[in-house]
Enzyme design. Structure first.
Site, PDB file in Angstrom:
ATOM      1  N   SER A 145     -37.088  31.116  66.802  1.00  0.00           N
ATOM      2  CA  SER A 145     -36.208  32.294  68.018  1.00  0.00           C
ATOM      3  C   SER A 145     -35.952  31.798  68.818  1.00  0.00           C
ATOM      4  O   SER A 145     -36.092  32.392  69.996  1.00  0.00           O
ATOM      5  CB  SER A 145     -38.065  33.590  68.192  1.00  0.00           C
ATOM      6  N   GLU A 182     -39.204 -32.463  89.769  1.00  0.00           N
ATOM      7  CA  GLU A 182     -38.075 -33.237  88.628  1.00  0.00           C
ATOM      8  C   GLU A 182     -36.781 -33.938  89.045  1.00  0.00           C
ATOM      9  O   GLU A 182     -36.542 -34.963  88.840  1.00  0.00           O
ATOM     10  CB  GLU A 182     -37.735 -32.106  88.215  1.00  0.00           C
TER      11      GLU A 182
END
Ligand SMILES: [Zn+2]
Ligand SMILES: [Zn+2]
Length: 677
Positions: free
Chosen positions: A356, A95
């Site tokens: 419990s 690029e």
């Protein structure tokens, strides 16, 4: 003969010229940047750092779950050093070859582009540097010469504010890669299922090609165009020597991904809990351990399939590392995507009746207050506590029962009686001190039934409280985020009471142990308690060893009861299976008896210190200087008149024939109940 001319560099004359040129260039650059600021305004901060997609990671940094960013984009921040070096070199080579040397704009590239565009009569080439491309990503402008000029100014501005590596990092994080994918990290995750630090040449080339024309080259929609563009990049990389001829040949034959990969959805409920706690880069490192989480998810899923047959649809699991309080696995439902069974509801955070499961804490506290010792008998007869008359799960009473048996059999009357005796120091205060979310009101609001599960608790906080027994009574908050520091723990129970409770909970011969496991040899050593809420809506099983505490809840998200919902049978087997796997490959340690716990001989019946009248004794574990030291008053000796059968006192004993007999004197309420039954 003329002398050969020698070109000499006259530095003393050249220096001022160079300096002047440099000053002019710098001046122009600054003027351009200043002009940019005046014309197009300051750099748009919001566009430079858009909101990232939240990512929840495990404690080793491995991704668990990704969320879309607030603007519905996939966008994961990645630092430049987190990129494959070849990707960076390839991007620049393809690029912007002069990226490191130009001031944001490359006049030669611009000139060439202008010539090409004028020749073609339309814009076919941009001549943009990477910096100008970053500038273009910041603002959406039409493709005109005016916009180009704005980009040039923006590029100068960027170069003034940021270093070259910073601009590269901006490029890789802002570039579009098709659809709602922004940035190279999201692209490599969604196209290749990888992080961008380990990519092959074919993948790198596609990532270089995509931002130029993301919509027409998307591999998931336009695989052919993607392939052509990628191979053009590959050819350039090969020509520049960035990849070998061999790599090139292999790469051009590689297929492009035909669709996006699925993002992982691991620990979805935990991720949901942490989504809002991400840092500025969108990440949060949780305490979850990927392998343990996946293992537990798989175990819970297969266990749930068996339960589903019996109409039980939901389950949740929490695994806490005792030493650190770190939650290493958390599952809120068997299948997050099962909408019908409310899979998205996090049952690990739902307030449910604990049945419990609170009793061990009651007995630990009662042990610490010197109210009981394991062998001490407690009344188990119908008793009214104000308006409240608790019954046992099997609708029977046992007259008197040792504390040990009361806990093992999860009896209700002795538990309620102790809770009443403990007053402000009972289970209510333990839950409040342990920061249980739903315990917000005072003790009277809940009443004594709280100890039997008459309140709402969630699996995460309950498991956290059990971990304190594993730590010798030290409670600490759970940790969900890795960097959260450990806070010093609080002493909830003594080492002695924790140890005694642990010993009782690790016995296998008891009614709440799953039947299929009782005879199994090679069982994992684990202290465990089960619980079943009234109406059989919730089944619980919480267990611990020195290293881990694991909580399992089974039930229905809509609260529907089911006769099959019993802690021992529907929750405990999964717990034992996971503990069995956890101890594999290591030597399982067990708890050491603390020095303040010893053994003593007590009356085999009453569990009190054996007196001269007690016919038999037994050994019990007790806490020095804490456990009760009353001498047995159950066994009493009387002189009985041989003729009348009446009791004789020492005075009227004179001159009569009598025998000395030992009698058991029960407490009055027990004696009355025994007479009636
Ligand atoms: Zn006795
Ligand atoms: Zn007498």
């Amino acid at each position: 003969m003329s002398e050969p001319r020698i070109w000499k560099i006259h530095w003393n004359r050249l220096w001022p010229k160079l300096a002047r040129a440099a000053i002019i260039a710098a001046g122009l650059f600054l003027a351009a940047a200043l002009g940019a600021r005046l014309w197009i305004g300051p750099l748009p901060e919001a566009s430079l750092h858009p909101p990232p997609s939240p990512v929840v990671l495990d404690h080793k940094g491995r991704p668990l779950r990704f969320f879309l960013a607030a603007d519905d984009q996939w966008r994961f921040y990645v630092p430049l050093k987190g990129l494959d070096p070849l990707l960076v070199r390839a991007e620049i080579a393809f690029e912007d070859r002069w990226f490191y040397y130009h001031p944001g704009v490359n006049p030669f590239a611009l000139g060439r582009a202008l010539r090409q565009n004028l020749g073609a009569g339309r814009i076919i080439s941009g001549g943009s540097t990477l910096t100008m491309q970053v500038a273009r990503m910041l603002e959406h402008r039409p493709r005109t010469y005016g916009s180009k000029l704005a980009e040039i100014f923006r590029a100068f501005q960027l170069e003034l504010h940021y270093s070259k590596p910073e601009i590269l990092e901006l490029y890789f994080n802002l570039a579009p890669y098709g659809g709602n994918i922004q940035g190279v990290a999201a692209a490599s995750r969604l196209y290749f299922g990888k992080s961008p630090d380990r990519l092959g040449p074919a993948e790198i080339a596609l990532l270089v090609a995509l931002p130029q024309s993301p919509e027409t080259r998307r591999p998931d929609l336009h695989p052919q165009a993607a392939r052509v563009a990628r191979n053009r990049v590959l050819a350039r990389l090969a020509a520049r020597g960035l990849i070998s001829a061999d790599e090139y040949r292999r790469a051009i034959d590689t297929a492009v991904p035909k669709s996006r990969t699925d993002l992982p959805v691991i620990a979805p409920h935990m991720s949901e809990m942490l989504k809002s706690r991400v840092d500025k880069n969108g990440c949060v490192v949780s305490t979850i351990d990927l392998e343990l989480q996946l293992f537990c998810e798989q175990k819970l899923k297969s266990h749930s399939r068996k339960l589903a047959v019996r109409g039980i649809k939901n389950a949740a699991l929490v695994l806490i590392e005792n030493k650190t309080g770190a939650v290493r696995a958390l599952i809120g439902s068997p299948d997050f995507f099962d909408v019908q069974s409310q899979g998205q509801v996090n049952a690990a955070l739902a307030a449910r009746s604990p049945g419990s499961t609170l009793k061990p804490f009651l007995y630990a506290r009662a042990l610490d207050r010197g109210l009981v010792s394991p062998a001490l008998l407690l009344p188990d007869v119908p008793t009214a506590f104000g308006d409240y008359e608790p019954e046992n799960y099997d609708d029977t009473f046992r007259g008197m029962v040792s504390m040990h048996d009361a806990l093992v059999n999860s009896l209700n009357v002795p538990a309620v009686a102790l809770e009443a005796l403990l007053k402000e120091e009972g289970v209510w205060s333990i839950l409040r001190d342990a920061e249980f979310k739903s315990i917000r009101r005072d003790r009277n609001y809940y009443g004594l039934s709280l100890v039997l599960g008459g309140c709402g608790v969630n699996l995460l906080e309950l498991t956290k409280l059990y971990a304190s027994l594993a730590r010798g009574g030290i409670w600490m908050p759970y940790r969900l985020v890795d960097k959260e520091s450990m806070v010093p723990g609080k002493k909830f129970f003594s080492r002695g009471s924790s140890y005694i409770i642990t010993e009782i909970l690790s016995e296998v011969k008891r009614p709440d142990f799953p039947n299929e496991f009782i005879t199994a040899t090679n069982l994992p050593l684990v202290a465990l308690k089960t619980g079943t809420s009234s109406g059989r809506k919730d089944a619980w099983s919480i267990g611990y060893d020195p290293e881990w505490t694991l909580g399992v809840w089974v039930g229905n998200a809509d609260g529907a009861g089911n006769p099959e919902l019993v802690g021992a049978e529907s929750a405990a087997p999964l717990l034992l299976e996971i503990f069995d796997a956890l101890r594999k490959g290591r030597r399982q340690q067990w708890f050491e008896r603390p020095p303040e716990v010893g053994f003593r001989q007590v009356c085999a019946l009453s569990g009190m210190i054996a007196g001269p009248n007690c016919p038999e004794t037994r050994q019990e574990m007790y806490i020095y200087n804490v456990s009760p030291t009353r001498v047995c008053n159950f066994h009493q000796k009387f002189d009985i008149d041989s003729a009348t059968g009446y009791r004789l006192c020492s005075f009227c004993r004179q001159g009569r024939k009598y025998q000395t007999k030992t009698f058991v004197r029960w407490p009055e309420e027990v004696a009355n109940w025994m007479k009636a039954n």
